[in-house]
Write a protein that holds these residues in place. Structure first.
Motif, mmCIF file in Angstrom:
data_model
loop_
_atom_site.group_PDB
_atom_site.id
_atom_site.type_symbol
_atom_site.label_atom_id
_atom_site.label_comp_id
_atom_site.label_asym_id
_atom_site.label_seq_id
_atom_site.Cartn_x
_atom_site.Cartn_y
_atom_site.Cartn_z
ATOM 1 N N MET A 295 0.854 -1.199 0.000
ATOM 2 C CA MET A 295 0.000 0.000 0.000
ATOM 3 C C MET A 295 0.886 1.244 0.000
ATOM 4 N N THR A 296 0.449 2.250 -0.696
ATOM 5 C CA THR A 296 1.187 3.494 -0.752
ATOM 6 C C THR A 296 0.690 4.451 0.316
ATOM 7 N N PRO A 297 1.532 5.391 0.771
ATOM 8 C CA PRO A 297 1.094 6.326 1.786
ATOM 9 C C PRO A 297 0.121 7.347 1.243
ATOM 10 N N ASP A 298 -0.732 7.867 2.129
ATOM 11 C CA ASP A 298 -1.670 8.928 1.791
ATOM 12 C C ASP A 298 -2.474 8.543 0.548
ATOM 13 N N ASN A 299 -2.519 9.440 -0.443
ATOM 14 C CA ASN A 299 -3.303 9.124 -1.642
ATOM 15 C C ASN A 299 -2.407 8.919 -2.856
ATOM 16 N N HIS A 300 -1.120 8.569 -2.636
ATOM 17 C CA HIS A 300 -0.218 8.346 -3.757
ATOM 18 C C HIS A 300 -0.580 7.051 -4.467
ATOM 19 N N LEU A 301 -0.610 7.092 -5.769
ATOM 20 C CA LEU A 301 -0.978 5.914 -6.542
ATOM 21 C C LEU A 301 0.150 4.895 -6.543
ATOM 22 N N ALA A 302 -0.221 3.623 -6.377
ATOM 23 C CA ALA A 302 0.740 2.554 -6.634
ATOM 24 C C ALA A 302 1.097 2.591 -8.115
ATOM 25 N N HIS A 303 2.361 2.321 -8.436
ATOM 26 C CA HIS A 303 2.797 2.485 -9.817
ATOM 27 C C HIS A 303 4.085 1.716 -10.049
ATOM 28 N N ASP A 304 4.448 1.572 -11.316
ATOM 29 C CA ASP A 304 5.796 1.159 -11.685
ATOM 30 C C ASP A 304 6.221 1.973 -12.898
ATOM 31 N N LEU A 305 7.522 2.121 -13.043
ATOM 32 C CA LEU A 305 8.094 2.961 -14.100
ATOM 33 C C LEU A 305 9.267 2.211 -14.692
ATOM 34 N N ASP A 306 9.196 1.925 -15.988
ATOM 35 C CA ASP A 306 10.228 1.095 -16.604
ATOM 36 C C ASP A 306 10.292 1.403 -18.095
ATOM 37 N N GLY A 307 11.439 1.108 -18.687
ATOM 38 C CA GLY A 307 11.620 1.311 -20.112
ATOM 39 C C GLY A 307 12.442 2.551 -20.395
ATOM 40 N N THR A 308 12.742 2.754 -21.668
ATOM 41 C CA THR A 308 13.496 3.925 -22.103
ATOM 42 C C THR A 308 12.757 4.573 -23.266
ATOM 43 N N GLY A 309 12.939 5.887 -23.381
ATOM 44 C CA GLY A 309 12.278 6.620 -24.446
ATOM 45 C C GLY A 309 11.358 7.680 -23.886
ATOM 46 N N PHE B 104 8.909 3.176 -25.172
ATOM 47 C CA PHE B 104 8.577 4.248 -24.242
ATOM 48 C C PHE B 104 9.113 3.942 -22.846
ATOM 49 N N ARG B 105 9.250 4.999 -22.081
ATOM 50 C CA ARG B 105 9.438 4.872 -20.637
ATOM 51 C C ARG B 105 8.033 4.885 -20.037
ATOM 52 N N VAL B 106 7.592 3.756 -19.529
ATOM 53 C CA VAL B 106 6.181 3.548 -19.234
ATOM 54 C C VAL B 106 5.911 3.671 -17.734
ATOM 55 N N LEU B 107 5.006 4.573 -17.401
ATOM 56 C CA LEU B 107 4.495 4.707 -16.039
ATOM 57 C C LEU B 107 3.118 4.054 -16.003
ATOM 58 N N ARG B 108 3.013 2.929 -15.312
ATOM 59 C CA ARG B 108 1.740 2.245 -15.144
ATOM 60 C C ARG B 108 1.220 2.542 -13.735
ATOM 61 N N VAL B 109 -0.034 2.887 -13.631
ATOM 62 C CA VAL B 109 -0.591 3.272 -12.337
ATOM 63 C C VAL B 109 -1.760 2.359 -11.976
ATOM 64 N N ASP B 110 -1.978 2.197 -10.669
ATOM 65 C CA ASP B 110 -3.232 1.670 -10.156
ATOM 66 C C ASP B 110 -4.093 2.860 -9.775
ATOM 67 N N LEU B 111 -5.254 2.991 -10.410
ATOM 68 C CA LEU B 111 -6.145 4.085 -10.067
ATOM 69 C C LEU B 111 -6.584 3.983 -8.603
ATOM 70 N N ARG B 112 -7.005 5.100 -8.044
ATOM 71 C CA ARG B 112 -7.532 5.122 -6.693
ATOM 72 C C ARG B 112 -8.638 4.066 -6.534
ATOM 73 N N GLY B 113 -8.519 3.263 -5.468
ATOM 74 C CA GLY B 113 -9.492 2.205 -5.236
ATOM 75 C C GLY B 113 -9.222 0.936 -6.017
ATOM 76 N N HIS B 114 -8.139 0.875 -6.772
ATOM 77 C CA HIS B 114 -7.793 -0.283 -7.595
ATOM 78 C C HIS B 114 -6.402 -0.793 -7.217
ATOM 79 N N GLY B 115 -6.188 -2.091 -7.440
ATOM 80 C CA GLY B 115 -4.869 -2.662 -7.227
ATOM 81 C C GLY B 115 -4.324 -2.367 -5.842
ATOM 82 N N ASP B 116 -3.094 -1.847 -5.809
ATOM 83 C CA ASP B 116 -2.430 -1.552 -4.549
ATOM 84 C C ASP B 116 -2.554 -0.095 -4.136
ATOM 85 N N SER B 117 -3.344 0.688 -4.868
ATOM 86 C CA SER B 117 -3.529 2.094 -4.496
ATOM 87 C C SER B 117 -4.528 2.211 -3.343
#
Length: 261
Positions: free
Chosen positions: A1-15, A40-53
């Motif tokens: 779980m992330t603190p406060d309202n920060h979205l869970a995410h991952d960031l990977d790739g180049t470009g 691309f350098r891809v930022l994937r997010v879990d929206l609020r209320g989804h996944g680990d957010s």
């Protein structure tokens, strides 16, 4: 779980930076078969209320746009992003581009022409019939999708009525005038933002005219597989189409790839 309202995410790739936004009930892992990191350098997010957010109401389009923009700022990302969204994520991607600088948008199988739901349907969604309604809805969207992919989607689904109805508030609670005004606001993009509306299901014969009246740069295309999930049905085709639509060379010099725009 992330603190406060920060979205869970991952960031990977180049470009160039690309934000990938999943559909309702899903999470950032829904993009696993779609390797956008090739270009691309891809930022994937879990929206609020989804996944680990965090599960922190209110849930909605405006809140999601603010969450994603806040995450980009907290990460210190100086690039203006491309944004790709599927289903609900397509609405969020569009709304993001209406509010913040964006290099381009790909909306995967989400019509922006919507009407209020009938009162009896709204009552079902808010009541004891929610789970059956949601399962029936998703089943109707699979189309020609491979059964193994269907099983994977269903494994990832998290049905939460509060989250679902929060994101569906415009359809459940607003009248036609309020919904039309919201749609007009969401589709008011700067005139130079490339926009691809990519459909695996039929948005209607006149949808392209409707959309280009609101987003003059919009290109409406039919995907090769009839399903709400064309990016999963043909992931290599989808990645290639996104790359070509954004007009990027196959190999960007590092300095150009990382430069803000």
């Amino acid at each position: 779980m992330t603190p406060d309202n920060h979205l869970a995410h991952d960031l990977d790739g180049t470009g160039p930076l690309l934000v990938a936004v999943h559909g309702i009930t899903e999470n950032r892992g829904s993009w696993d078969p779609v390797d956008l990191r090739r270009h691309f350098r891809v930022l994937r997010v879990d929206l609020r209320g989804h996944g680990d957010s965090p599960r922190i109401p209110p849930y909605g389009i405006d809140e999601s746009v603010a969450d994603i923009h806040g995450l980009l700022e907290s990460l210190g990302e100086g690039q203006t992003p491309f944004v790709v969204g599927h289903s609900l994520g397509g609405v969020i991607a569009t709304a993001y581009a209406a509010r913040h600088p964006t290099r381009g948008v790909v909306n995967v199988d989400q019509s922006l022409r919507v009407d209020p739901l009938p009162a009896e349907v709204a009552a079902t969604v808010r009541g004891e019939g929610f789970a059956d309604f949601a399962r029936t809805l998703f089943t109707s969207l699979y189309g020609e999708l491979d059964p193994a992919l269907v099983a994977d989607i269903e494994r990832r689904h998290t049905l939460d009525r509060d989250v679902f109805t929060g994101f569906w508030t415009p359809l459940l609670d607003w009248d036609a005038d309020a919904l039309a005004a919201w749609s007009r606001r969401v589709t008011t993009l700067p005139p130079d933002v490339p926009y691809l509306s990519l459909h695996g299901t039929d948005p209607g014969a006149d949808y392209a005219d409707w959309l280009t009246d609101r987003i003059p740069t919009a290109v409406v295309e039919q995907a090769p597989t009839r399903t709400h999930y064309p990016h999963l049905a043909r992931p290599d085709w989808f990645v290639s189409r996104v790359h070509r639509f954004f007009g990027l060379p196959d190999h960007l010099p590092a300095a150009e790839a990382d430069a803000p725009r």
